[in-house]
Scaffold this active site. Structure first.
Site, PDB file in Angstrom:
ATOM      1  N   CYS A   1      -5.716 -13.560  13.297  1.00 47.58           N
ATOM      2  CA  CYS A   1      -4.966 -14.759  12.914  1.00 47.58           C
ATOM      3  C   CYS A   1      -5.588 -15.956  13.645  1.00 47.58           C
ATOM      4  O   CYS A   1      -5.729 -15.921  14.872  1.00 47.58           O
ATOM      5  CB  CYS A   1      -3.491 -14.608  13.287  1.00 47.58           C
ATOM      6  SG  CYS A   1      -2.753 -13.123  12.561  1.00 47.58           S
TER       7      CYS A   1
ATOM      8  N   CYS B   1      -4.026 -17.690  16.919  1.00 49.66           N
ATOM      9  CA  CYS B   1      -3.618 -16.864  18.055  1.00 49.66           C
ATOM     10  C   CYS B   1      -4.818 -16.568  18.944  1.00 49.66           C
ATOM     11  O   CYS B   1      -5.865 -16.123  18.468  1.00 49.66           O
ATOM     12  CB  CYS B   1      -3.016 -15.556  17.551  1.00 49.66           C
ATOM     13  SG  CYS B   1      -2.572 -14.407  18.868  1.00 49.66           S
TER      14      CYS B   1
HETATM   15  N1  SAH Z   1       0.594  -8.769  16.314  1.00 52.25           N
HETATM   16  C1  SAH Z   1       2.037  -8.834  16.404  1.00 52.25           C
HETATM   17  C2  SAH Z   1       2.481  -8.909  17.833  1.00 52.25           C
HETATM   18  C3  SAH Z   1       2.122 -10.209  18.558  1.00 52.25           C
HETATM   19  S1  SAH Z   1       3.575 -11.101  18.622  1.00 52.25           S
HETATM   20  C4  SAH Z   1       2.526 -10.012  15.582  1.00 52.25           C
HETATM   21  O1  SAH Z   1       1.727 -10.855  15.224  1.00 52.25           O
HETATM   22  O2  SAH Z   1       3.708 -10.050  15.253  1.00 52.25           O
HETATM   23  C5  SAH Z   1       3.102 -12.667  19.025  1.00 52.25           C
HETATM   24  C6  SAH Z   1       3.886 -13.667  18.215  1.00 52.25           C
HETATM   25  O3  SAH Z   1       3.407 -14.967  18.546  1.00 52.25           O
HETATM   26  C7  SAH Z   1       3.642 -13.488  16.736  1.00 52.25           C
HETATM   27  O4  SAH Z   1       4.757 -13.850  15.984  1.00 52.25           O
HETATM   28  C8  SAH Z   1       2.507 -14.461  16.531  1.00 52.25           C
HETATM   29  O5  SAH Z   1       2.329 -14.807  15.200  1.00 52.25           O
HETATM   30  C9  SAH Z   1       2.949 -15.605  17.386  1.00 52.25           C
HETATM   31  N2  SAH Z   1       1.861 -16.510  17.756  1.00 52.25           N
HETATM   32  C10 SAH Z   1       0.551 -16.228  17.783  1.00 52.25           C
HETATM   33  N3  SAH Z   1      -0.151 -17.299  18.168  1.00 52.25           N
HETATM   34  C11 SAH Z   1       0.737 -18.285  18.393  1.00 52.25           C
HETATM   35  C12 SAH Z   1       0.623 -19.627  18.839  1.00 52.25           C
HETATM   36  N4  SAH Z   1      -0.559 -20.167  19.114  1.00 52.25           N
HETATM   37  N5  SAH Z   1       1.748 -20.344  18.966  1.00 52.25           N
HETATM   38  C13 SAH Z   1       2.956 -19.791  18.710  1.00 52.25           C
HETATM   39  N6  SAH Z   1       3.119 -18.531  18.294  1.00 52.25           N
HETATM   40  C14 SAH Z   1       2.034 -17.779  18.131  1.00 52.25           C
END
Ligand code: SAH
Length: 356
Positions: A120, A123
């Site tokens: 993603c 992230c």
């Molecule tokens: N891979 C799983 C577990 C990680 S959870 C998942 O994606 O659900 C981490 C959460 O933080 C997820 O909802 C992800 O989308 C979110 N996230 C990732 N990067 C982020 C960012 N830069 N700012 C806010 N939320 C973010």
């Protein structure tokens, strides 16, 4: 190929632990003693295991409960209520966990993989790709260390006890299904087989691997499920969550509703608000339309900054408008706090660099 992590009693149930002890030339009852120390007293220091003969303690510990995660660094913020820990694994790889004390609960956010393969773009964890899966015990060890931290009175509220677990650290938990499931069993079984944390307080967060969501619903535990949605239309979600090309929104949502019906739990939808990307009113309206009337709760996460990303968080005003559109559709919605963002410990910021 690097060596597998050593086997640890947290990989095994009580019967398997005894069998393993005997295999290693240790009487079976020692497995119970070590289990009580590790799971009930949260002790990982064999010098404290006084019911074991002093001359055998270290050897038994090495065989049954070897150290899997070594603390490299601990960063603290929010007056000590948020603690991010960087852990080194047996093969020098690094993961992070974040412990958060709240007035009514104490939560740890744990990692399930070294890195993440979901890519993603917003992230930080996704940028380096997947290095490897964690073993069940490497996952449980992060929880045990957090339980110990609270139990030893190291949080500002000395009475705080670890109550909630979220699989929202590094990695995609459902892409490491077997180890995550074993870890969940250990976390939720009563002491000393497990850590005795209620399954209702364990949240598994996923980008939406449909077959594994179905498998999780068949486990028979009332786990909370959180879906990282981030966009209500496939065109945008294909970009924000590349797995969407394989499992598009309509099918993912159906899997999530099926989970909710089977497990009889409200599900969460995570939606990181990214300025001018996914925060428009028409997207709020489309999101509302797709989930209205379901047993669901929306968690809006103001985007946390990550290195090299061109994106920023939505303005307060746009965020408020987004909230109102959902509320007007009778959808439960909260805006998640950005706990730990000053120590790169907030959602999406875990990247486990030793030099940070
Ligand atoms: N891979 C799983 C577990 C990680 S959870 C998942 O994606 O659900 C981490 C959460 O933080 C997820 O909802 C992800 O989308 C979110 N996230 C990732 N990067 C982020 C960012 N830069 N700012 C806010 N939320 C973010």
């Amino acid at each position: 190929m690097s060596k597998k992590p050593p086997i640890h009693i947290a990989d095994l149930d009580l019967a398997e632990r005894k069998a393993r002890a005997v295999e290693l030339g240790i009487p079976a009852f020692r497995a119970d003693q070590v289990s009580r120390q590790w799971f009930s007293r949260f002790s990982d220091d064999a010098n404290e295991w006084t019911e074991l003969p002093e001359s055998e303690r270290l050897d038994i510990a090495e065989k049954l409960a070897p150290e899997l995660i070594g603390k490299v660094r601990e960063l603290t913020t929010d007056k000590g209520e948020t603690v991010k820990t960087l852990w080194k694994l047996h093969d020098e790889k690094l993961v992070e966990s974040v412990l958060m004390q709240y007035p009514n609960r104490t939560t740890v956010c744990i990692s399930s993989q070294v890195g993440c393969g979901m890519a993603c773009p917003f992230c930080a964890t996704g940028q380096g790709g997947l290095k490897r899966n964690l073993s069940a015990a490497e996952i449980v060890a992060q929880v045990q260390a957090s339980a110990r931290f609270a139990d030893r009175g190291l949080l500002p509220n000395k009475d705080a006890r670890l109550s909630n677990i979220v699989f929202m650290g590094m990695g995609e938990p459902l892409a490491n299904f077997d180890a995550v499931l074993t870890a969940i069993k250990r976390i939720t079984q009563s002491q000393p087989e497990g850590l005795g944390i209620s399954a209702r307080n364990v949240t598994v967060s996923t980008v939406g691997l449909i077959p594994q969501i179905k498998k999780l619903s068949e486990v028979g535990l009332p786990l909370r499920l959180a879906l990282s949605l981030h966009a209500p239309d496939d065109e945008l979600r294909d970009e924000l969550v590349p797995l969407n090309k394989r499992f598009p929104i309509k099918e993912v949502l159906k899997a999530v509703w099926d989970y909710s019906d089977t497990v009889k739990r409200r599900v969460s939808i995570e939606y990181a608000l990214i300025k001018d990307i996914n925060d428009q009113k028409h997207r709020a309206a489309l999101l509302a339309k797709r989930i209205q009337g379901r047993s669901v709760h929306v968690n809006l996460i103001p985007l946390n900054p990550t290195p090299g990303s061109k994106w920023t968080a939505t303005s307060e005003k746009t965020q408020q408008e987004f909230v109102e559109i959902l509320e007007n559709a009778q959808i439960a919605v909260t805006v998640r706090d950005t706990r730990g963002s000053d120590i790169d410990g907030a959602c999406g910021q875990l990247a486990a660099r030793a030099t940070q």
